[in-house]
Design an enzyme around this catalytic site. Sequence first.
Site, PDB file in Angstrom:
ATOM      1  N   GLY A 176       0.815  -1.213   0.000  1.00  0.00           N
ATOM      2  CA  GLY A 176       0.000   0.000   0.000  1.00  0.00           C
ATOM      3  C   GLY A 176       0.848   1.262   0.000  1.00  0.00           C
ATOM      4  O   GLY A 176       1.569   1.521   0.951  1.00  0.00           O
ATOM      5  N   ILE A 180       0.302   5.850   5.395  1.00  0.00           N
ATOM      6  CA  ILE A 180       1.076   5.077   6.372  1.00  0.00           C
ATOM      7  C   ILE A 180       2.272   4.417   5.697  1.00  0.00           C
ATOM      8  O   ILE A 180       3.403   4.473   6.187  1.00  0.00           O
ATOM      9  CB  ILE A 180       0.188   4.006   7.053  1.00  0.00           C
ATOM     10  CG1 ILE A 180      -0.855   4.681   7.953  1.00  0.00           C
ATOM     11  CG2 ILE A 180       1.040   3.006   7.853  1.00  0.00           C
ATOM     12  CD1 ILE A 180      -1.778   3.746   8.698  1.00  0.00           C
ATOM     13  N   ASP A 309     -13.120   8.756  13.138  1.00  0.00           N
ATOM     14  CA  ASP A 309     -12.825   7.641  12.228  1.00  0.00           C
ATOM     15  C   ASP A 309     -13.942   6.606  12.144  1.00  0.00           C
ATOM     16  O   ASP A 309     -14.021   5.860  11.171  1.00  0.00           O
ATOM     17  CB  ASP A 309     -11.553   6.904  12.694  1.00  0.00           C
ATOM     18  CG  ASP A 309     -10.268   7.579  12.225  1.00  0.00           C
ATOM     19  OD1 ASP A 309     -10.327   8.750  11.807  1.00  0.00           O
ATOM     20  OD2 ASP A 309      -9.207   6.928  12.291  1.00  0.00           O
ATOM     21  N   HIS A 441      10.903  37.789   3.896  1.00  0.00           N
ATOM     22  CA  HIS A 441      12.009  37.191   3.165  1.00  0.00           C
ATOM     23  C   HIS A 441      13.167  36.919   4.127  1.00  0.00           C
ATOM     24  O   HIS A 441      13.470  37.784   4.962  1.00  0.00           O
ATOM     25  CB  HIS A 441      12.479  38.137   2.073  1.00  0.00           C
ATOM     26  CG  HIS A 441      13.668  37.617   1.321  1.00  0.00           C
ATOM     27  ND1 HIS A 441      13.555  36.589   0.406  1.00  0.00           N
ATOM     28  CD2 HIS A 441      14.982  37.942   1.381  1.00  0.00           C
ATOM     29  CE1 HIS A 441      14.761  36.319  -0.072  1.00  0.00           C
ATOM     30  NE2 HIS A 441      15.649  37.126   0.500  1.00  0.00           N
TER      31      HIS A 441
HETATM   32  P1  FAD Z   1      -9.074   7.086  17.728  1.00  0.00           P
HETATM   33  O1  FAD Z   1      -7.915   7.969  17.792  1.00  0.00           O
HETATM   34  O2  FAD Z   1      -8.915   5.762  17.086  1.00  0.00           O
HETATM   35  O3  FAD Z   1      -9.566   6.895  19.235  1.00  0.00           O
HETATM   36  C1  FAD Z   1     -10.592   6.045  19.572  1.00  0.00           C
HETATM   37  C2  FAD Z   1     -10.375   5.573  20.997  1.00  0.00           C
HETATM   38  O4  FAD Z   1     -11.555   4.904  21.429  1.00  0.00           O
HETATM   39  C3  FAD Z   1      -9.244   4.556  21.159  1.00  0.00           C
HETATM   40  O5  FAD Z   1      -8.317   5.002  22.112  1.00  0.00           O
HETATM   41  C4  FAD Z   1      -9.934   3.278  21.625  1.00  0.00           C
HETATM   42  O6  FAD Z   1      -9.182   2.548  22.574  1.00  0.00           O
HETATM   43  C5  FAD Z   1     -11.197   3.828  22.269  1.00  0.00           C
HETATM   44  N1  FAD Z   1     -12.305   2.891  22.268  1.00  0.00           N
HETATM   45  C6  FAD Z   1     -12.793   2.167  21.233  1.00  0.00           C
HETATM   46  N2  FAD Z   1     -13.873   1.442  21.618  1.00  0.00           N
HETATM   47  C7  FAD Z   1     -14.075   1.725  22.925  1.00  0.00           C
HETATM   48  C8  FAD Z   1     -15.017   1.291  23.875  1.00  0.00           C
HETATM   49  N3  FAD Z   1     -15.998   0.451  23.552  1.00  0.00           N
HETATM   50  N4  FAD Z   1     -14.908   1.741  25.148  1.00  0.00           N
HETATM   51  C9  FAD Z   1     -13.909   2.598  25.506  1.00  0.00           C
HETATM   52  N5  FAD Z   1     -12.989   3.055  24.631  1.00  0.00           N
HETATM   53  C10 FAD Z   1     -13.086   2.628  23.368  1.00  0.00           C
HETATM   54  N6  FAD Z   1      -4.044  11.556  11.284  1.00  0.00           N
HETATM   55  C11 FAD Z   1      -3.632  12.819  11.091  1.00  0.00           C
HETATM   56  O7  FAD Z   1      -4.467  13.717  10.992  1.00  0.00           O
HETATM   57  N7  FAD Z   1      -2.309  13.132  11.007  1.00  0.00           N
HETATM   58  C12 FAD Z   1      -1.356  12.190  11.105  1.00  0.00           C
HETATM   59  O8  FAD Z   1      -0.172  12.498  11.018  1.00  0.00           O
HETATM   60  C13 FAD Z   1      -1.747  10.847  11.295  1.00  0.00           C
HETATM   61  N8  FAD Z   1      -0.831   9.872  11.393  1.00  0.00           N
HETATM   62  C14 FAD Z   1      -1.230   8.583  11.599  1.00  0.00           C
HETATM   63  C15 FAD Z   1      -0.264   7.601  11.661  1.00  0.00           C
HETATM   64  C16 FAD Z   1      -0.626   6.284  11.856  1.00  0.00           C
HETATM   65  C17 FAD Z   1       0.435   5.219  11.946  1.00  0.00           C
HETATM   66  C18 FAD Z   1      -2.012   5.955  12.026  1.00  0.00           C
HETATM   67  C19 FAD Z   1      -2.438   4.546  12.294  1.00  0.00           C
HETATM   68  C20 FAD Z   1      -2.984   6.934  11.953  1.00  0.00           C
HETATM   69  C21 FAD Z   1      -2.601   8.259  11.727  1.00  0.00           C
HETATM   70  N9  FAD Z   1      -3.540   9.282  11.614  1.00  0.00           N
HETATM   71  C22 FAD Z   1      -3.127  10.564  11.391  1.00  0.00           C
HETATM   72  C23 FAD Z   1      -4.976   9.020  11.738  1.00  0.00           C
HETATM   73  C24 FAD Z   1      -5.483   9.402  13.144  1.00  0.00           C
HETATM   74  O9  FAD Z   1      -4.767   8.659  14.102  1.00  0.00           O
HETATM   75  C25 FAD Z   1      -6.962   9.130  13.274  1.00  0.00           C
HETATM   76  O10 FAD Z   1      -7.670   9.751  12.229  1.00  0.00           O
HETATM   77  C26 FAD Z   1      -7.487   9.660  14.601  1.00  0.00           C
HETATM   78  O11 FAD Z   1      -6.823   9.058  15.676  1.00  0.00           O
HETATM   79  C27 FAD Z   1      -8.983   9.404  14.723  1.00  0.00           C
HETATM   80  O12 FAD Z   1      -9.431   9.897  15.945  1.00  0.00           O
HETATM   81  P2  FAD Z   1     -10.710   9.266  16.677  1.00  0.00           P
HETATM   82  O13 FAD Z   1     -10.872  10.038  17.924  1.00  0.00           O
HETATM   83  O14 FAD Z   1     -11.837   9.180  15.734  1.00  0.00           O
HETATM   84  O15 FAD Z   1     -10.319   7.758  17.005  1.00  0.00           O
HETATM   85  P1  NAI Z   2      -4.533   4.592   2.561  1.00  0.00           P
HETATM   86  O1  NAI Z   2      -5.968   4.442   2.223  1.00  0.00           O
HETATM   87  O2  NAI Z   2      -3.921   5.929   2.632  1.00  0.00           O
HETATM   88  O3  NAI Z   2      -3.655   3.743   1.516  1.00  0.00           O
HETATM   89  C1  NAI Z   2      -3.850   2.385   1.289  1.00  0.00           C
HETATM   90  C2  NAI Z   2      -3.169   1.994  -0.014  1.00  0.00           C
HETATM   91  O4  NAI Z   2      -3.172   0.572  -0.139  1.00  0.00           O
HETATM   92  C3  NAI Z   2      -3.887   2.543  -1.247  1.00  0.00           C
HETATM   93  O5  NAI Z   2      -2.956   3.196  -2.055  1.00  0.00           O
HETATM   94  C4  NAI Z   2      -4.478   1.296  -1.895  1.00  0.00           C
HETATM   95  O6  NAI Z   2      -4.594   1.402  -3.286  1.00  0.00           O
HETATM   96  C5  NAI Z   2      -3.451   0.234  -1.484  1.00  0.00           C
HETATM   97  N1  NAI Z   2      -3.946  -1.166  -1.544  1.00  0.00           N
HETATM   98  C6  NAI Z   2      -5.161  -1.634  -1.145  1.00  0.00           C
HETATM   99  N2  NAI Z   2      -5.253  -2.967  -1.375  1.00  0.00           N
HETATM  100  C7  NAI Z   2      -4.067  -3.367  -1.927  1.00  0.00           C
HETATM  101  C8  NAI Z   2      -3.540  -4.625  -2.382  1.00  0.00           C
HETATM  102  N3  NAI Z   2      -4.239  -5.752  -2.335  1.00  0.00           N
HETATM  103  N4  NAI Z   2      -2.292  -4.652  -2.872  1.00  0.00           N
HETATM  104  C9  NAI Z   2      -1.540  -3.515  -2.951  1.00  0.00           C
HETATM  105  N5  NAI Z   2      -1.997  -2.307  -2.525  1.00  0.00           N
HETATM  106  C10 NAI Z   2      -3.233  -2.222  -2.023  1.00  0.00           C
HETATM  107  O7  NAI Z   2      -4.368   3.800   3.948  1.00  0.00           O
HETATM  108  P2  NAI Z   2      -3.211   3.788   5.018  1.00  0.00           P
HETATM  109  O8  NAI Z   2      -1.932   4.270   4.450  1.00  0.00           O
HETATM  110  O9  NAI Z   2      -3.272   2.440   5.632  1.00  0.00           O
HETATM  111  O10 NAI Z   2      -3.711   4.868   6.071  1.00  0.00           O
HETATM  112  C11 NAI Z   2      -4.948   4.679   6.798  1.00  0.00           C
HETATM  113  C12 NAI Z   2      -5.497   5.994   7.250  1.00  0.00           C
HETATM  114  O11 NAI Z   2      -4.670   6.598   8.221  1.00  0.00           O
HETATM  115  C13 NAI Z   2      -5.620   6.958   6.095  1.00  0.00           C
HETATM  116  O12 NAI Z   2      -6.993   7.158   5.869  1.00  0.00           O
HETATM  117  C14 NAI Z   2      -4.982   8.217   6.534  1.00  0.00           C
HETATM  118  O13 NAI Z   2      -5.855   9.289   6.429  1.00  0.00           O
HETATM  119  C15 NAI Z   2      -4.609   7.990   8.012  1.00  0.00           C
HETATM  120  N6  NAI Z   2      -3.219   8.453   8.190  1.00  0.00           N
HETATM  121  C16 NAI Z   2      -2.956   9.789   8.040  1.00  0.00           C
HETATM  122  C17 NAI Z   2      -1.669  10.260   8.133  1.00  0.00           C
HETATM  123  C18 NAI Z   2      -1.430  11.696   7.909  1.00  0.00           C
HETATM  124  O14 NAI Z   2      -2.362  12.468   7.883  1.00  0.00           O
HETATM  125  N7  NAI Z   2      -0.174  12.129   7.764  1.00  0.00           N
HETATM  126  C19 NAI Z   2      -0.543   9.381   8.421  1.00  0.00           C
HETATM  127  C20 NAI Z   2      -0.924   7.995   8.499  1.00  0.00           C
HETATM  128  C21 NAI Z   2      -2.223   7.582   8.422  1.00  0.00           C
END
Ligand code: FAD
Ligand code: NAI
Length: 462
Positions: A176, A180, A309, A441
Amino acid sequence: MSAYDVIVIGGGPGGYVGAIRAAQLGLKTAVVEGRGALGGTCLNVGCIPSKALLHASHLYHEATHNFTEMGLMGKSPSVDWEKMLGYKDGVIKNNTQGIEFLFKKNKIDYIKGWAKLVDNNAVEVDGKRIEAKNIIIATGSEPATLPNVEIDEKVVVSSTGALEAGKIPKRLIVIGAGVIGLEMGSVFSRLGSEVTVVEFLDHITPGMDSEIAKSFQKILSKQGLTFKLNSAVSKVESSKTKAKVTYIDRKSNDEQVIEADMVLVATGRKPFTSSLGLEALGIEMTERGQIKTDAQWRTNVANVYAIGDVTEGAMLAHKAEEEGIAAAETIAGKHGHVNYALIPGVIYTTPEVASVGKTEDELKAEGRAYKVGKFSFMGNGRAKAVMQGDGMVKLIADAQTDRLLGAHIIGPSAGELIHEIVVGMEFGASSEDIARSCHAHPTFSEAVREAALALGDGAIHM
Ligand code: FAD
Ligand code: NAI
């Protein structure tokens, strides 16, 4: 009488920010969180830890690649991966504890445990019923995987396992080429892994302006990442120390097998709703397993809201935060609002990539008349001074009115530069408004102004 005005399920960016705003608006508020720390995916296993590793690995890359050119001589640093993970864990702890402090300050009750909805005015946590006039579901998302791919978080990992990897893999396959995949792929590539990214589509970063995506891929390839595009992964087989990835080349239909020490599955995330009791309550879901809401974040069940999310839309921390604030305002009888058209997206690689508004591809598909102004960072003195001349600012404006429709930036601090345009677009700015605003600048921001000038009588330094 209810114990609370609002109970928020989930302490991520959506939930904790919504709770703080609810408390600020005078509502008695509690947050239930099951993972043992506040901050959700973002602070514990997402945004923050990945940015800590991106920062550390970037500095290592600078030290080993660019220092001597600037006359910084001497022994290069070596990588102590365990220590780097310790640094990352310290950053997480600092941030999550900060949220606990904010809860105390705002008199929000932090209830530890997993919540289940029992009716539209109560949740159950560890067998205890807690009542509230309103419930906000903010349970976030979890990694999605593919058929025939089992994640063991050791050899075949999701982002969570990659952030905790036992060692830096010699060879890493990333499935992908999304956000990420490219952020974590960059981290390991800078630390010495041979990184191969396998992507189903014929381009990286779906949804990104295609000109920027092409330029981004070129830059990442130059940095050492190898891309296999048009390649559909069909299975992953793993042993204790290695994994084999089988994919179909979608052009030739040939089956290919590649091997690595670690495979990162980064093919998207799915809403996290298990054991919440949504079905029993009759909460409507979308086909993709998200909780359905109306424009005020209400589910079909009275008093129950959903944000972040676990609902439709971009899976971004700041989108979740905006919704948290707006849902709290709605519950408090105010007019919560989120402008979904202007949610910026940033990828924190080097260079960073940032965008807001419409892409050129979208405008073409809509048949809307537009004009494009571009400026390369090669013409920006500051970017050249810090050896970051790769990339460009691309602004798109309406052909007749000059109103800004979108901005796409690849270059130094793109994630900061984009906000000038976000604010401008919120106020209905034209490109001339940006072009006529004085920019200090030497700053990277001058490249934004130059792109705006390019939409009028011409950029100066190009
Ligand atoms: P979450 O952050 O997922 O929080 C939900 C919480 O609910 C969790 O802590 C979970 O334990 C808790 N929960 C779930 N079910 C229950 C339950 N039944 N009872 C009690 N608690 C519960 N987004 C960005 O904008 N910028 C980034 O740079 C970015 N980097 C990322 C990097 C990675 C590796 C990943 C995986 C994601 C990244 N994201 C980034 C996406 C971002 O983390 C999510 O969009 C964001 O955390 C969503 O917020 P949320 O509050 O909806 O849910
Ligand atoms: P993504 O949706 O950004 O990318 C997934 C990729 O996997 C796509 O390009 C898709 O075409 C590919 N893919 C799907 N099935 C496949 C297959 N069978 N073989 C090969 N490729 C395949 O999802 P990702 O990177 O996992 O991130 C998840 C979420 O986390 C995103 O929605 C993003 O918004 C959030 N996130 C945001 C960050 C930021 O804002 N900087 C950083 C990291 C995550």
